[in-house]
Design a protein around this motif. Structure first.
Motif, PDB file in Angstrom:
ATOM      1  N   THR A   1      -4.046   7.626  -0.297  1.00 11.28           N
ATOM      2  CA  THR A   1      -5.148   7.889  -0.798  1.00 11.28           C
ATOM      3  C   THR A   1      -6.187   7.185   0.315  1.00 11.28           C
ATOM      4  O   THR A   1      -7.501   7.914   0.329  1.00 11.28           O
TER       5      THR A   1
ATOM      6  N   LEU B   1       0.796  -1.206  -0.082  1.00  2.13           N
ATOM      7  CA  LEU B   1      -0.125   0.160  -0.013  1.00  2.13           C
ATOM      8  C   LEU B   1       0.841   1.299  -0.164  1.00  2.13           C
ATOM      9  O   LEU B   1       0.323   2.292  -0.711  1.00  2.13           O
TER      10      LEU B   1
ATOM     11  N   THR C   1       2.731   1.504  -3.510  1.00  5.74           N
ATOM     12  CA  THR C   1       1.665   2.110  -4.459  1.00  5.74           C
ATOM     13  C   THR C   1       1.014   3.362  -4.403  1.00  5.74           C
ATOM     14  O   THR C   1       0.202   3.997  -5.450  1.00  5.74           O
TER      15      THR C   1
ATOM     16  N   SER D   1      -6.278  -1.592  -5.669  1.00  7.20           N
ATOM     17  CA  SER D   1      -7.375  -0.540  -5.600  1.00  7.20           C
ATOM     18  C   SER D   1      -8.745  -1.124  -5.656  1.00  7.20           C
ATOM     19  O   SER D   1      -9.636  -0.559  -5.096  1.00  7.20           O
TER      20      SER D   1
ATOM     21  N   LEU E   1      -1.138   3.971  -2.497  1.00  2.42           N
ATOM     22  CA  LEU E   1      -2.544   3.788  -1.855  1.00  2.42           C
ATOM     23  C   LEU E   1      -2.846   4.186  -0.612  1.00  2.42           C
ATOM     24  O   LEU E   1      -3.872   4.566  -0.375  1.00  2.42           O
TER      25      LEU E   1
ATOM     26  N   LYS F   1      -0.747  -1.364  -7.931  1.00  3.53           N
ATOM     27  CA  LYS F   1      -1.738  -0.101  -7.676  1.00  3.53           C
ATOM     28  C   LYS F   1      -3.152  -0.760  -8.165  1.00  3.53           C
ATOM     29  O   LYS F   1      -4.265  -0.569  -7.407  1.00  3.53           O
TER      30      LYS F   1
ATOM     31  N   SER G   1     -11.022   5.336 -10.081  1.00  7.24           N
ATOM     32  CA  SER G   1      -9.892   5.882 -10.929  1.00  7.24           C
ATOM     33  C   SER G   1      -9.861   6.168 -12.507  1.00  7.24           C
ATOM     34  O   SER G   1      -9.271   6.827 -13.019  1.00  7.24           O
TER      35      SER G   1
END
Length: 268
Positions: A54, A46, A49, A87, A51, A83, A117
């Protein structure tokens, strides 16, 4: 300036500051996962990437985490591929075990970060969650022909109604909606649900609203939760939504108070 005017101005300033102080998300997915070494590889992924940042920027999120023994496949993929893959493991709503097992139709299509995305095609950005007759909660891609073979094992952490981290048995693949022959297999596959949209509940929460639109965004979300979730869960969701609306109103009031206090300070 008189002492009484100064005291009054200070009072208004402190009053407004109390309302304007709205703490940001208190959760941090990296910190949560670091407390359990079984998820160290997933946690590292995580971060690699991006993420993690996010996820932390969201107010309501559910992360479907994989333990280290289910992560070997991803070591051979690029950061961008990983990623995309992970996600799909981030659901844009709060789901704990109780809420999942209380689905009114025993099945639902959940919106993921991959859907937001803009890279998803068809139903690639949705995952199907279904509660079997024996009580097992299963996940899989919402693309037609996909299997439900990612089983919910346990809860890693939860902070109602902001973040829930759930442990699932295997990864959920991104399926190709244009290739019906491409079906993900596993050692013990389970059949997917019939692809009839009427059989599912849809959960498609919007992206986090701006501060000026929070009140408008939370109102329809509360109404939708009342229609799709059980009574107990619905009450909690509506309470959360109502609190958000109140916070927005408080911000408007506080702003007005600050302006008034500043005017008073300048004119005294």
């Amino acid at each position: 300036m008189s002492s009484s005017s100064s005291s009054l101005t200070l009072f208004f300033f402190l009053f407004a500051s109390a309302f304007l102080y709205t703490p940001s998300n208190s959760f941090n997915i990296t910190t949560i996962l670091s407390q359990n070494k079984n998820f160290s590889d997933f946690n590292k992924m995580l971060s690699q990437t991006q993420l993690a940042s996010t996820i932390n920027s969201r107010q309501t999120i559910t992360v479907l985490a994989l333990s280290n023994d289910a992560m070997s496949f991803f070591s051979s993929q690029s950061v961008e591929e990983n990623k995309r893959a992970f996600s799909l493991h981030v659901v844009l709503d709060y789901y704990d075990i109780k809420k999942l097992k209380s689905l009114s139709k025993k099945t639902a299509l959940l919106t993921t970060l991959f859907q937001s995305s803009g890279q998803a095609k068809g139903k690639q950005g949705f995952i199907n969650v279904t509660v079997n007759n024996n009580g097992d909660v299963m996940f899989g891609s919402a693309v037609y022909g996909s299997l439900l073979d990612a089983q919910l094992l346990d809860s890693v952490a939860s902070e109602p109604f902001n973040i829930s981290v759930l442990h699932i048995s295997t990864s959920i693949p991104i399926m190709d909606p244009n290739n019906s022959d491409f079906i993900y297999t596993s050692s013990s596959p389970l059949p997917a649900q019939a692809p009839n949209d009427d059989d599912y509940e849809y959960d498609e929460p919007p992206s986090p609203p701006s501060s000026s639109a929070k009140a408008k965004a939370h109102a329809p979300a509360a109404a939708k939760a009342a229609d799709t979730a059980p009574t107990a869960s619905s009450s909690k969701d509506n309470s959360t939504s109502s609190a958000s609306v109140i916070n927005s109103s408080q911000l408007d009031l506080a702003f007005a108070v600050v302006i008034s206090s500043f005017w008073l300070f300048m004119t005294v």
